[in-house]
Design an enzyme around this catalytic site. Structure first.
Site, PDB file in Angstrom:
ATOM      1  N   PHE A 122       0.824  -1.229   0.000  1.00 40.32           N
ATOM      2  CA  PHE A 122       0.000   0.000   0.000  1.00 40.32           C
ATOM      3  C   PHE A 122       0.854   1.273   0.000  1.00 40.32           C
ATOM      4  O   PHE A 122       0.655   2.182   0.816  1.00 40.32           O
ATOM      5  CB  PHE A 122      -0.941   0.053   1.211  1.00 40.32           C
ATOM      6  CG  PHE A 122      -2.046  -0.967   1.238  1.00 40.32           C
ATOM      7  CD1 PHE A 122      -2.410  -1.692   0.114  1.00 40.32           C
ATOM      8  CD2 PHE A 122      -2.758  -1.192   2.417  1.00 40.32           C
ATOM      9  CE1 PHE A 122      -3.440  -2.627   0.158  1.00 40.32           C
ATOM     10  CE2 PHE A 122      -3.796  -2.114   2.476  1.00 40.32           C
ATOM     11  CZ  PHE A 122      -4.127  -2.836   1.343  1.00 40.32           C
ATOM     12  N   ASN A 184      -0.090  -8.056   1.850  1.00 33.25           N
ATOM     13  CA  ASN A 184       1.162  -7.337   2.084  1.00 33.25           C
ATOM     14  C   ASN A 184       1.144  -6.334   3.226  1.00 33.25           C
ATOM     15  O   ASN A 184       2.081  -5.580   3.407  1.00 33.25           O
ATOM     16  CB  ASN A 184       1.600  -6.649   0.786  1.00 33.25           C
ATOM     17  CG  ASN A 184       1.770  -7.661  -0.333  1.00 33.25           C
ATOM     18  OD1 ASN A 184       2.344  -8.727  -0.119  1.00 33.25           O
ATOM     19  ND2 ASN A 184       1.237  -7.363  -1.506  1.00 33.25           N
ATOM     20  N   THR A 185       0.032  -6.267   3.964  1.00 40.75           N
ATOM     21  CA  THR A 185      -0.022  -5.456   5.184  1.00 40.75           C
ATOM     22  C   THR A 185      -0.232  -6.429   6.326  1.00 40.75           C
ATOM     23  O   THR A 185      -1.264  -7.126   6.356  1.00 40.75           O
ATOM     24  CB  THR A 185      -1.184  -4.432   5.114  1.00 40.75           C
ATOM     25  OG1 THR A 185      -0.920  -3.515   4.056  1.00 40.75           O
ATOM     26  CG2 THR A 185      -1.335  -3.673   6.424  1.00 40.75           C
ATOM     27  N   LYS A 225     -13.626  -6.353  -0.876  1.00 44.29           N
ATOM     28  CA  LYS A 225     -12.703  -7.152  -1.704  1.00 44.29           C
ATOM     29  C   LYS A 225     -12.089  -8.263  -0.857  1.00 44.29           C
ATOM     30  O   LYS A 225     -11.488  -7.990   0.186  1.00 44.29           O
ATOM     31  CB  LYS A 225     -11.598  -6.257  -2.277  1.00 44.29           C
ATOM     32  CG  LYS A 225     -10.676  -6.997  -3.239  1.00 44.29           C
ATOM     33  CD  LYS A 225      -9.896  -6.035  -4.092  1.00 44.29           C
ATOM     34  CE  LYS A 225      -8.964  -6.727  -5.058  1.00 44.29           C
ATOM     35  NZ  LYS A 225      -8.246  -5.785  -5.913  1.00 44.29           N
TER      36      LYS A 225
END
Ligand code: FMN
Length: 378
Positions: A122, A184-185, A225
């Site tokens: 992000f 990815n977080t 999502k």
């Protein structure tokens, strides 16, 4: 042809993230300062097919093909991308606070698999930073805004971070997508758990009602999502929550953390490290997931099908499996600037071949025959 034979080899000789900025910088410069912009629109949007139009979650879409989140995180290139024939563009993921994302390199091509591996994390200028750009859009395409959690914000305080972005960007988005599925977080995917997700979506819907009443406009459609790695029970839980929270739809799916079925040498993939895989390895997984969602919700919850759409046939299959709209990212990287218009042409040709006068008649038409107990998450 020009893309495959000349431009793609040039861009693919650069590191993937550099190629992204160089190609978009060159393309947007070309469109702004020369007749190329006009010419691009003429080539990509000539004779729009009225059969492709659809009214989904209260919005009018000129065609079903959209650009997935992550390509234009900060809404820098919206107007030039809109010339390429996308019916909608989802900007973001935008977070409550600006952040740099993970260390580079963090984006890799797997050409043997027609795939990408990314752990961008992000990287974005924050929701407030995007306000000015979103205000100045010419709005040739439907504007979706994808929001996510700032990395440094604790999971317990995630709701506040999403609410901040939602409030700041309310009125500038035609619809919102709540992203709880990026790999990815750290910890983000835990927001897909029942209690956390219910609390987050209810808080957003409450704010949606308040802001709509204050600004005397209709509440914005909110979509969720999800990850393609959720199993059937987890997806069914999420669907029940979406319906209880009166969400407008679901975006299925994000990148996968699975490394199965890849042609690229396993040791090489391992060396690239953590991240989500997108592109061709996702095609079947996303298709089966969409098919399941459509059947489970009896077609009542609109689905944006995304994941591994690399050809017009993939887009058509996704629509027949139950997607009202589709989105692409990796297919666009491999397919080039004419990709969206080629998908739309293929969808039009399929409608023509079957004698269907609207895309609405194709949505979910094959979800039953696609029905399979084969799991998508392994
Ligand atoms: C480099 C890259 C960055 C992405 N960033 C985001 C993001 O910020 N937010 C998001 O919801 N999805 C993001 N995605 C996921 C895509 O939106 C999409 O769900 C996924 O790539 C599957 O579609 P595809 O196979 O057509 O690429 C990203 C994907 C890639 C390849």
């Amino acid at each position: 042809m020009l893309w495959q034979a000349l431009l793609r080899p040039i861009f693919f000789s650069l590191p993937a993230e550099t190629a992204h900025y160089v190609s978009m910088g060159a393309f947007s410069g070309l469109c702004r300062y020369s007749p190329a912009g006009w010419l691009t629109s003429q080539i990509c949007q000539s004779a729009p097919d009225p059969r492709l139009k659809n009214h989904v979650f209260g919005l009018d879409f000129p065609n079903p093909v959209g650009l997935a989140a992550g390509f234009d995180k900060d809404a820098r290139w919206f107007d030039v991308l809109a010339r390429l024939g996308f019916g909608h563009i989802e900007v973001g993921t935008l977070t409550g606070e600006p952040q740099l994302g993970n260390d580079k390199p963090r984006l890799f091509r797997l050409p043997l698999d027609r795939a990408l591996l990314n752990r961008m994390g992000f990287n974005n200028g924050g929701s407030l930073g995007a306000v000015g750009r979103l205000k100045s859009l010419t709005r040739r395409s439907v504007v979706g805004v994808n929001i996510g959690k700032t990395k440094l914000v604790e999971l317990e305080n995630a709701d506040g971070d999403y609410l901040k972005s939602f409030s700041v960007l309310f009125g500038l988005a035609d619809y919102f997508t709540v992203n709880v599925s990026s790999p990815n977080t750290p910890g983000l995917r835990q927001l897909q758990n029942r209690d956390r997700l219910t609390a987050l979506l209810q808080a957003l819907q409450l704010r949606n009602q308040e802001l709509a009443a204050q600004s005397k406009i209709v509440p914005r459609p909110i979509l969720l999502k999800i990850a393609p790695d959720l199993n059937r029970d987890e997806v069914d839980d999420v669907l029940a929550i979406c319906q209880d929270s009166k969400l407008a739809g679901i975006v299925a799916a994000n990148t996968t953390i699975a490394r199965t079925g890849l042609q690229t040498d396993a040791a090489q993939v391992e060396r690239l490290g953590a991240g989500g895989i997108s592109g061709a390895p996702l095609t079947n997984r996303a298709l089966r997931l969409v098919s399941h969602i459509y059947r489970q919700t009896r077609g009542e919850l609109p689905i944006i099908g995304v994941g591994g759409i690399m050809s017009g046939e993939d887009a058509w299959n996704m629509i027949c499996a139950g997607a009202s709209l589709v989105q692409v990212y990796t297919g666009f990287i491999y397919g080039g600037p004419l990709f969206a218009s080629s998908l739309n042409r293929k969808i039009s040709a399929s409608l023509q071949r079957l004698g269907l006068d609207s895309i609405r008649n194709a949505i979910g038409s094959r979800s039953v025959s696609n029905a399979t107990t084969e799991p998508w998450w392994v």
